[in-house]
Scaffold this motif. Structure first.
Motif, short mmCIF file in Angstrom:
data_model
loop_
_atom_site.label_atom_id
_atom_site.label_comp_id
_atom_site.label_asym_id
_atom_site.label_seq_id
_atom_site.Cartn_x
_atom_site.Cartn_y
_atom_site.Cartn_z
N ASN A 1 -0.01 2.23 11.78
CA ASN A 1 -0.88 1.31 11.31
C ASN A 1 -1.01 -0.19 12.05
O ASN A 1 -0.25 -0.49 12.58
N SER A 2 -1.94 -0.77 11.84
CA SER A 2 -2.21 -1.94 12.70
C SER A 2 -1.42 -3.10 11.80
O SER A 2 -0.90 -2.77 10.74
N SER A 3 -1.33 -4.05 12.43
CA SER A 3 -0.35 -5.15 11.64
C SER A 3 -1.17 -5.83 10.48
O SER A 3 -0.40 -5.99 9.61
N GLU A 4 -2.29 -5.78 10.49
CA GLU A 4 -3.26 -6.24 9.27
C GLU A 4 -2.85 -5.24 8.20
O GLU A 4 -2.91 -5.74 7.15
N LYS A 5 -2.78 -3.88 8.48
CA LYS A 5 -2.66 -2.96 7.19
C LYS A 5 -1.34 -3.09 7.03
O LYS A 5 -1.25 -2.69 5.75
N ARG A 6 -0.41 -3.26 7.83
CA ARG A 6 0.99 -3.31 7.42
C ARG A 6 1.07 -4.80 6.65
O ARG A 6 1.93 -4.70 5.70
N LEU A 7 0.31 -5.72 6.93
CA LEU A 7 0.58 -7.04 5.99
C LEU A 7 0.00 -6.61 4.44
O LEU A 7 0.51 -7.17 3.39
N ALA A 8 -0.97 -5.84 4.48
CA ALA A 8 -1.95 -5.42 3.21
C ALA A 8 -0.75 -4.72 2.34
O ALA A 8 -0.71 -5.03 1.25
N ARG A 9 -0.08 -3.71 3.03
CA ARG A 9 0.73 -3.05 2.40
C ARG A 9 2.00 -3.74 1.65
O ARG A 9 2.34 -3.41 0.49
N ILE A 10 2.36 -4.59 2.53
CA ILE A 10 3.66 -5.45 1.90
C ILE A 10 3.11 -6.24 0.64
O ILE A 10 3.99 -6.36 -0.25
N LEU A 11 1.94 -6.95 0.92
CA LEU A 11 1.33 -7.63 -0.26
C LEU A 11 1.29 -6.81 -1.35
O LEU A 11 1.44 -7.37 -2.58
N LEU A 12 0.64 -5.55 -1.19
CA LEU A 12 0.50 -4.76 -2.69
C LEU A 12 2.01 -4.43 -3.15
O LEU A 12 2.29 -4.41 -4.33
N ILE A 13 2.85 -4.16 -2.28
CA ILE A 13 4.27 -3.94 -2.74
C ILE A 13 4.99 -5.20 -3.55
O ILE A 13 5.36 -5.18 -4.60
N LEU A 14 4.73 -6.43 -2.79
CA LEU A 14 5.27 -7.53 -3.64
C LEU A 14 4.39 -7.85 -5.04
O LEU A 14 5.24 -8.15 -5.98
N SER A 15 3.24 -7.40 -5.04
CA SER A 15 2.34 -7.58 -6.14
C SER A 15 2.65 -6.52 -7.45
O SER A 15 2.55 -6.80 -8.73
N GLY A 16 3.27 -5.35 -7.06
CA GLY A 16 3.61 -4.60 -7.99
C GLY A 16 2.46 -3.81 -8.44
O GLY A 16 2.54 -2.91 -9.32
N ILE A 17 1.00 -3.90 -7.69
CA ILE A 17 0.03 -3.13 -8.10
C ILE A 17 0.32 -1.77 -7.79
O ILE A 17 0.61 -1.45 -6.63
#
Length: 230
Positions: free
Chosen positions: A140-156
């Motif tokens: 994945n691109s660095s932008e997609k990796r960042l999006a995934r990390i934010l989702l994990i942090l949010s608990g969504i």
């Protein structure tokens, strides 16, 4: 009739089964344990978020992963060849954690089948997440990796998850996890905000919206053209 086993209620288990443990409150940036400490216990995070990081012999620090309430931390202490901690767990915000001595933990796994199943399921899910992290970094691109990390942090996406603001985490830490620069993370975060995937309150706290999850899922399923995040 169904033969499904009801989910294990860990909180109820704590109330019913008496065993030596200690509840510890950690302040923001306080370490649950430090690299080089003895592996003598396992932690169960009851509230808050923490990061797991390592420091190289040359002093360079890298964040491995993030953990949240409901996760065990420091489970490597249960390995037969245990010794010293290979990583550091640091609270990203005020946290409450249950500390269970290694010997007690091993006894519980042996004597309490319900708890053992609960713990092995956690280990399996963590292993799957680690594998997903590796695939994420490889493809994945660095932008997609960042999006995934934010989702994990949010608990969504987690059962029973509610909309909350992210714990305080620096853009440099996010950059370390993504494998990019802080300036690129800042650029991506601004794009996420303009697309309505995240928002900020007056205190500059970040809120991730469920639209972020939908974008990634649609991109993975190839059901239609994904929103351009590249």
């Amino acid at each position: 009739m169904t033969n499904e086993i009801p989910p294990f209620d860990f909180l109820k288990f704590l109330e019913q089964v008496k065993f030596p443990r200690r509840v510890i409150a950690f302040k923001q940036k306080e370490n649950l344990f430090t690299q080089g400490d003895r592996e003598d216990s396992v932690f169960y995070l009851q509230s808050g978020h923490a990061k797991i990081s390592v420091v190289s012999h040359k002093g360079k620090e890298a964040t491995i992963t993030l953990v949240a309430a409901g996760d065990f931390v420091g489970e490597e202490a249960l390995a037969p060849a245990h010794g010293l901690r290979l990583s550091t767990a640091t609270a990203l915000e005020s946290c409450t954690s249950l500390r269970i001595n290694r010997g007690v933990m091993i006894r519980l796994l042996h004597d309490e089948p319900g708890f053992a199943g609960f713990f092995w399921r956690f280990l399996l899910e963590r292993g799957m997440k680690t594998q997903a992290d590796l695939v994420d970094h490889l493809f994945n691109s660095s932008e997609k990796r960042l999006a995934r990390i934010l989702l994990i942090l949010s608990g969504i996406g987690r059962p029973g998850a509610r909309v909350v603001f992210l714990p305080h985490i620096s853009q440099q830490t996010l950059a370390d996890m993504v494998g990019t620069t802080r300036s690129r993370v800042s650029f991506f975060m601004n794009r996420f905000r303009k697309l309505g995937l995240i928002s900020y309150d007056r205190r500059k706290r970040i809120q991730v919206h469920r639209s972020m999850l939908k974008v990634l899922l649609l991109d993975q399923s190839h059901q239609r053209e994904p929103v351009d995040l590249l």
